[in-house]
Design a protein around this motif. Structure first.
Motif, PDB file in Angstrom:
ATOM      1  N   TRP A 183       0.795  -1.068   0.269  1.00 59.02           N
ATOM      2  CA  TRP A 183       0.530   0.078   0.151  1.00 59.02           C
ATOM      3  C   TRP A 183       0.449   1.478  -0.024  1.00 59.02           C
ATOM      4  N   VAL A 184       0.681   2.713  -0.573  1.00 56.09           N
ATOM      5  CA  VAL A 184       1.305   3.186  -1.050  1.00 56.09           C
ATOM      6  C   VAL A 184       0.283   4.379  -1.266  1.00 56.09           C
ATOM      7  N   GLN A 185       1.219   5.495  -0.534  1.00 54.39           N
ATOM      8  CA  GLN A 185      -0.172   6.823  -0.508  1.00 54.39           C
ATOM      9  C   GLN A 185       0.525   7.623  -1.176  1.00 54.39           C
ATOM     10  N   VAL A 186       0.531   8.636  -2.529  1.00 54.93           N
ATOM     11  CA  VAL A 186       0.906   9.485  -3.310  1.00 54.93           C
ATOM     12  C   VAL A 186       1.223  10.708  -2.710  1.00 54.93           C
ATOM     13  N   PRO A 213       3.191  -3.671 -10.688  1.00 52.90           N
ATOM     14  CA  PRO A 213       4.063  -4.273 -10.160  1.00 52.90           C
ATOM     15  C   PRO A 213       3.936  -5.071  -9.322  1.00 52.90           C
ATOM     16  N   ARG A 214       4.295  -6.146  -8.535  1.00 51.30           N
ATOM     17  CA  ARG A 214       4.114  -6.497  -7.225  1.00 51.30           C
ATOM     18  C   ARG A 214       4.690  -5.997  -5.890  1.00 51.30           C
ATOM     19  N   SER A 215       5.544  -4.949  -6.055  1.00 47.93           N
ATOM     20  CA  SER A 215       6.227  -4.287  -4.896  1.00 47.93           C
ATOM     21  C   SER A 215       5.814  -2.829  -4.957  1.00 47.93           C
ATOM     22  N   VAL A 216       6.092  -1.639  -3.656  1.00 48.84           N
ATOM     23  CA  VAL A 216       5.634  -1.089  -3.564  1.00 48.84           C
ATOM     24  C   VAL A 216       7.478   0.304  -3.741  1.00 48.84           C
ATOM     25  N   PRO A 217       8.514  -0.394  -3.386  1.00 51.49           N
ATOM     26  CA  PRO A 217       9.706   0.073  -4.102  1.00 51.49           C
ATOM     27  C   PRO A 217       9.873   0.039  -5.906  1.00 51.49           C
ATOM     28  N   ALA A 218       9.290  -1.445  -6.373  1.00 49.58           N
ATOM     29  CA  ALA A 218       8.889  -1.336  -8.203  1.00 49.58           C
ATOM     30  C   ALA A 218       7.700  -0.637  -8.486  1.00 49.58           C
ATOM     31  N   LEU A 219       7.029  -0.265  -8.141  1.00 44.20           N
ATOM     32  CA  LEU A 219       6.114   1.241  -8.298  1.00 44.20           C
ATOM     33  C   LEU A 219       6.757   1.988  -8.344  1.00 44.20           C
ATOM     34  N   ALA A 220       7.155   2.950  -7.491  1.00 44.47           N
ATOM     35  CA  ALA A 220       7.915   3.620  -7.525  1.00 44.47           C
ATOM     36  C   ALA A 220       9.122   3.293  -8.525  1.00 44.47           C
ATOM     37  N   ASP A 221       9.766   2.861  -9.455  1.00 44.00           N
ATOM     38  CA  ASP A 221      10.654   3.068 -10.539  1.00 44.00           C
ATOM     39  C   ASP A 221      10.052   3.234 -11.685  1.00 44.00           C
ATOM     40  N   PHE A 227       8.570  11.082 -13.768  1.00 42.78           N
ATOM     41  CA  PHE A 227       8.488  11.951 -12.537  1.00 42.78           C
ATOM     42  C   PHE A 227       9.797  11.854 -11.431  1.00 42.78           C
ATOM     43  N   ASP A 228      10.114  12.486 -10.819  1.00 41.39           N
ATOM     44  CA  ASP A 228      11.103  12.614  -9.399  1.00 41.39           C
ATOM     45  C   ASP A 228      10.455  12.148  -8.392  1.00 41.39           C
ATOM     46  N   VAL A 229      10.834  11.730  -8.296  1.00 47.10           N
ATOM     47  CA  VAL A 229      10.207  10.755  -6.793  1.00 47.10           C
ATOM     48  C   VAL A 229      10.937  10.745  -5.537  1.00 47.10           C
ATOM     49  N   ARG A 230      10.614  10.231  -4.405  1.00 47.47           N
ATOM     50  CA  ARG A 230      11.137   9.692  -2.910  1.00 47.47           C
ATOM     51  C   ARG A 230      10.307   8.511  -1.890  1.00 47.47           C
ATOM     52  N   LEU A 231      10.616   8.024  -2.093  1.00 53.03           N
ATOM     53  CA  LEU A 231       9.640   7.092  -1.908  1.00 53.03           C
ATOM     54  C   LEU A 231      10.562   6.981  -0.167  1.00 53.03           C
ATOM     55  N   HIS A 232       8.986   6.760   0.969  1.00 49.35           N
ATOM     56  CA  HIS A 232       9.331   6.398   2.501  1.00 49.35           C
ATOM     57  C   HIS A 232       8.495   5.763   2.785  1.00 49.35           C
ATOM     58  N   GLU A 233      10.100   4.596   4.042  1.00 49.07           N
ATOM     59  CA  GLU A 233       9.494   3.198   4.252  1.00 49.07           C
ATOM     60  C   GLU A 233       7.686   3.421   5.441  1.00 49.07           C
ATOM     61  N   PRO A 234       7.412   2.646   5.005  1.00 46.98           N
ATOM     62  CA  PRO A 234       6.202   2.687   6.267  1.00 46.98           C
ATOM     63  C   PRO A 234       6.789   2.960   7.592  1.00 46.98           C
ATOM     64  N   ALA A 235       5.163   4.244   8.401  1.00 44.27           N
ATOM     65  CA  ALA A 235       5.874   4.622   9.661  1.00 44.27           C
ATOM     66  C   ALA A 235       5.226   3.648  10.450  1.00 44.27           C
ATOM     67  N   PRO A 240       1.157   2.954   5.715  1.00 46.97           N
ATOM     68  CA  PRO A 240       1.494   2.759   4.062  1.00 46.97           C
ATOM     69  C   PRO A 240       3.084   3.629   3.881  1.00 46.97           C
ATOM     70  N   TRP A 241       3.359   3.075   2.530  1.00 44.27           N
ATOM     71  CA  TRP A 241       4.249   3.982   2.304  1.00 44.27           C
ATOM     72  C   TRP A 241       3.684   4.954   1.482  1.00 44.27           C
ATOM     73  N   VAL A 242       4.879   5.861   1.557  1.00 40.27           N
ATOM     74  CA  VAL A 242       4.094   7.726   1.102  1.00 40.27           C
ATOM     75  C   VAL A 242       5.652   7.448   0.290  1.00 40.27           C
ATOM     76  N   LEU A 243       4.710   8.003  -1.287  1.00 42.94           N
ATOM     77  CA  LEU A 243       5.679   7.731  -2.738  1.00 42.94           C
ATOM     78  C   LEU A 243       5.039  10.009  -2.743  1.00 42.94           C
TER      79      LEU A 243
END
Length: 248
Positions: A183-186, A213-221, A227-235, A240-243
């Motif tokens: 789960w990733v929040q944009v 993609p099957r994972s959030v890091p792969a989605l971020a790729d 886009f310019d992106v920065r991925l943050h791991e879940p708190a 959720p992950w935060v992109l």
């Protein structure tokens, strides 16, 4: 993949055509809750105090009146009902055939009236926000939560939940522990109105790219291709992950 979008405040409806057929909508398991909300909404909308009860301006009586003809107004694909900044950026009508097919499968709009609909579902325009409280039903987000929890996990399949919803609509469903890792929040830092535009562009980009993609890091790729992106791991374990996303 499941791309979750909020509805737009502005909505349009076709002027001609037959009424909506709820039996044809996605997620038929939501039918009982949909019927309860529609009935309560019609009752409120008949009241002279309807704008105040629904939390809208008294200048929007024409939009409130739509709530009284949900069963007879011309049915309109959700892709046309929802308009505004996010949906202009998503541009469903301008997608090629393959991308449109993916959008019809991946994109789900979380709605205060319908619970969840896909772009092809033929619905009717209405005036109701997830932050509203309807007499006899109470706040809508808690009402929808168990119903959505029955249907949305299956819609994710093995992919990622890409959450582009606003806070009010995010409150209606949070992925459970078994889905939290996917789960990733944009998020669009430092933006408000422009955030809707960027989230619409992200949703469009994913449909055009076609990767699932099957994972959030792969989605971020995948998002990083446009886009310019920065991925943050879940708190936390169920957070959720935060992109963070910005136009290049």
């Amino acid at each position: 993949m499941l791309i979750l979008l909020p509805p737009s405040e502005s909505k349009s409806n076709r002027r001609r055509g037959g009424p909506a057929d709820p039996a044809t909508w996605s997620f038929p398991e939501l039918a009982p809750t949909r019927a309860r909300v529609a009935e309560a909404l019609a009752e409120v909308s008949r009241s002279p105090d309807a704008p105040a009860l629904l939390g809208v301006s008294a200048l929007l009586l024409d939009e409130v009146a739509r709530n009284l003809v949900l069963g007879t107004a011309p049915a309109t694909p959700a892709a046309e009902v929802y308009t505004g900044v996010l949906y202009d950026a998503l541009g469903l009508s301008s997608l090629d055939t393959a991308a449109r097919r993916r959008a019809n499968r991946w994109v789900v709009v979380v709605s205060a009236l319908y619970g969840a609909v896909r772009p092809r579902d033929r619905i009717t325009a209405y005036r109701l926000s997830m932050g509203a409280t309807l007499p006899g039903l109470g706040p809508l987000a808690p009402l929808w939560r168990p119903a959505l929890d029955e249907v949305l996990p299956d819609a994710v399949a093995r992919g990622v939940v890409v959450d582009c919803r606003s806070a009010a609509y995010a409150a209606a469903w949070r992925p459970g522990a078994d889905l939290a890792a996917r789960w990733v929040q944009v998020r669009v830092p430092g933006a408000s109105h422009f955030a809707k535009h960027t989230r619409g562009l992200v949703a469009r980009h994913l449909c055009v790219e076609g990767a699932d993609p099957r994972s959030v890091p792969a989605l971020a790729d995948v998002v990083a291709r446009g886009f310019d992106v920065r991925l943050h791991e879940p708190a936390g374990p169920r957070a959720p992950w935060v992109l963070d996303v910005a136009a290049p």
